[in-house]
Scaffold this motif. Structure first.
Motif, PDB file in Angstrom:
ATOM      1  N   UNK A 285      -3.456 -92.670  64.284  1.00 22.80           N
ATOM      2  CA  UNK A 285      -2.848 -91.791  65.025  1.00 22.80           C
ATOM      3  C   UNK A 285      -2.094 -91.970  66.223  1.00 22.80           C
ATOM      4  N   UNK A 286      -1.010 -91.369  66.501  1.00 24.20           N
ATOM      5  CA  UNK A 286      -0.296 -91.738  67.581  1.00 24.20           C
ATOM      6  C   UNK A 286      -0.182 -90.357  68.613  1.00 24.20           C
ATOM      7  N   UNK A 287      -0.525 -90.641  69.739  1.00 26.91           N
ATOM      8  CA  UNK A 287      -0.380 -89.728  70.768  1.00 26.91           C
ATOM      9  C   UNK A 287       1.031 -89.215  70.976  1.00 26.91           C
ATOM     10  N   UNK A 288       1.139 -87.800  70.686  1.00 25.16           N
ATOM     11  CA  UNK A 288       2.919 -87.217  70.599  1.00 25.16           C
ATOM     12  C   UNK A 288       2.949 -86.393  71.754  1.00 25.16           C
ATOM     13  N   UNK A 289       1.833 -85.935  72.606  1.00 27.53           N
ATOM     14  CA  UNK A 289       1.918 -85.086  73.739  1.00 27.53           C
ATOM     15  C   UNK A 289       1.753 -86.027  75.109  1.00 27.53           C
TER      16      UNK A 289
END
Length: 348
Positions: free
Chosen positions: A123-127
């Motif tokens: 998962x990639x942090x988008x926030x």
């Protein structure tokens, strides 16, 4: 602060505590031993066969910023005949406003058990957060099918601590930009070093060539007319080649000093034939030397100025010709040939 603002703040704090408590309860419930392998028919590992959760390798829970990735490695024990259900695995690009799935890898894990397979969800942090904040990732369900049977494995929710991006303000703040979980990687510096060495050697070669052309390399610096030419060149740059009285006197003195040091004695106008006999390499400049000596007599004794050598540029040209012949003669003659003259000049 009025009562309405106090009420809004209290409500926000209560909502935040409630969300945190719910996340902690969900994490404890799903991570309890055997919880993922027990339950009804839709839960993972129902009965003795099917799909059973072996273990989950979680990433660290701190030190994340926008763009960082969180790999979760799930090891499942899958019996023969069980395959992922249609839409049973999350697709790359799916996610919420905080996380997005970037990679889904499947690999055998026979070193753990005979029927184990590893599913890696990255998962990639988008926030991007404005202050340190705890972010929750919702539970993920993996569904498998065998004929008409369906089993699901629930990956529990997890929480991470996210931090804002830091502005680089000073070199002393570099330690605050160090990111947990990252290691320095070795890189090859041989190619830049080779290029740097090549440019350094080129610069040294050009410098040596410039010094040699200017008469400052090797024995050229000790040659009388080379030194005189450099002195007149400096006067020429300072006065623009014009017929300044003091500058012209200094230029003529440099010419006489070069003649005297070349033969090791004082050279007067009447002694020019003897000078040319001792230094025959300057024989083709006899007329120019005679005119220069006559002009110097006019300058030194206040006589009417001569038509020739009334400017520094004229002496600069003559000394350049004398320097070139001096250099050519030094190449053709052994260095010891000028030793007596240099010794005599030092005595005088």
């Amino acid at each position: 602060m009025n009562a309405h603002q106090y009420a809004l703040r209290a409500r926000a704090v209560a909502h935040g505590l409630a969300r945190t408590l719910f996340a902690l309860l969900a994490t404890c419930a799903f991570s309890a031993p055997g919880s993922a392998a027990q339950g009804d028919g839709d839960n993972a590992g129902a009965g003795a066969g099917g799909v059973r959760l072996h273990d989950i390798a979680w990433p660290r829970s701190f030190g994340y910023r926008i763009g960082d990735t969180l790999p979760i490695q799930i090891t499942l024990e899958i019996d023969d005949g069980w395959i992922p259900d249609r839409d049973g695995l999350p697709e790359v690009g799916q996610g919420d406003r905080q996380f997005e799935l970037r990679r889904l890898d499947v690999a055998d894990a026979s070193e753990r058990c005979a029927r184990c397979r590893t599913y890696t969800l990255e998962w990639q942090l988008m926030k991007s957060v404005r202050a340190p904040q705890t972010l929750q990732r919702a539970p993920t369900t993996l569904r498998f099918r065998k004929d008409n049977q369906v089993q699901a494995v629930m990956v529990p929710a997890f929480a991470i601590n996210a931090a804002p991006l830091l502005n680089w303000q000073a070199r002393k703040d570099w330690i605050n930009s160090v990111h947990p979980g990252y290691c320095a990687q070795d890189f090859d510096v041989s190619a830049p070093l080779v290029r740097a060495a090549g440019w350094t050697l080129t610069a040294v070669a050009l410098l040596l060539a410039g010094l040699w052309a200017a008469g400052r390399l090797g024995g050229q610096g000790a040659r009388p007319f080379a030194r005189a030419w450099r002195e007149v060149r400096a006067l020429r740059r300072a006065h623009g080649g014009q017929a300044d009285g003091d500058a012209l006197v200094l230029a003529f003195r440099a010419l006489h000093r070069g003649c005297n040091e070349t033969v090791g004695r004082t050279v007067f106008a009447v002694g020019l034939p003897d000078f040319l006999r001792d230094a025959p390499e300057f024989g083709d400049l006899a007329d120019e030397l005679a005119a220069a000596f006559a002009a110097s007599r006019s300058v030194f004794y206040g006589l009417p100025p001569s038509a020739r050598f009334a400017r520094i540029d004229d002496l600069y040209t003559l000394l350049g010709a004398l320097r070139d012949r001096e250099r050519l003669h030094a190449r053709r003659t052994p260095a010891s040939g000028n030793a007596p003259a240099a010794a005599t000049a030092a005595v005088h």
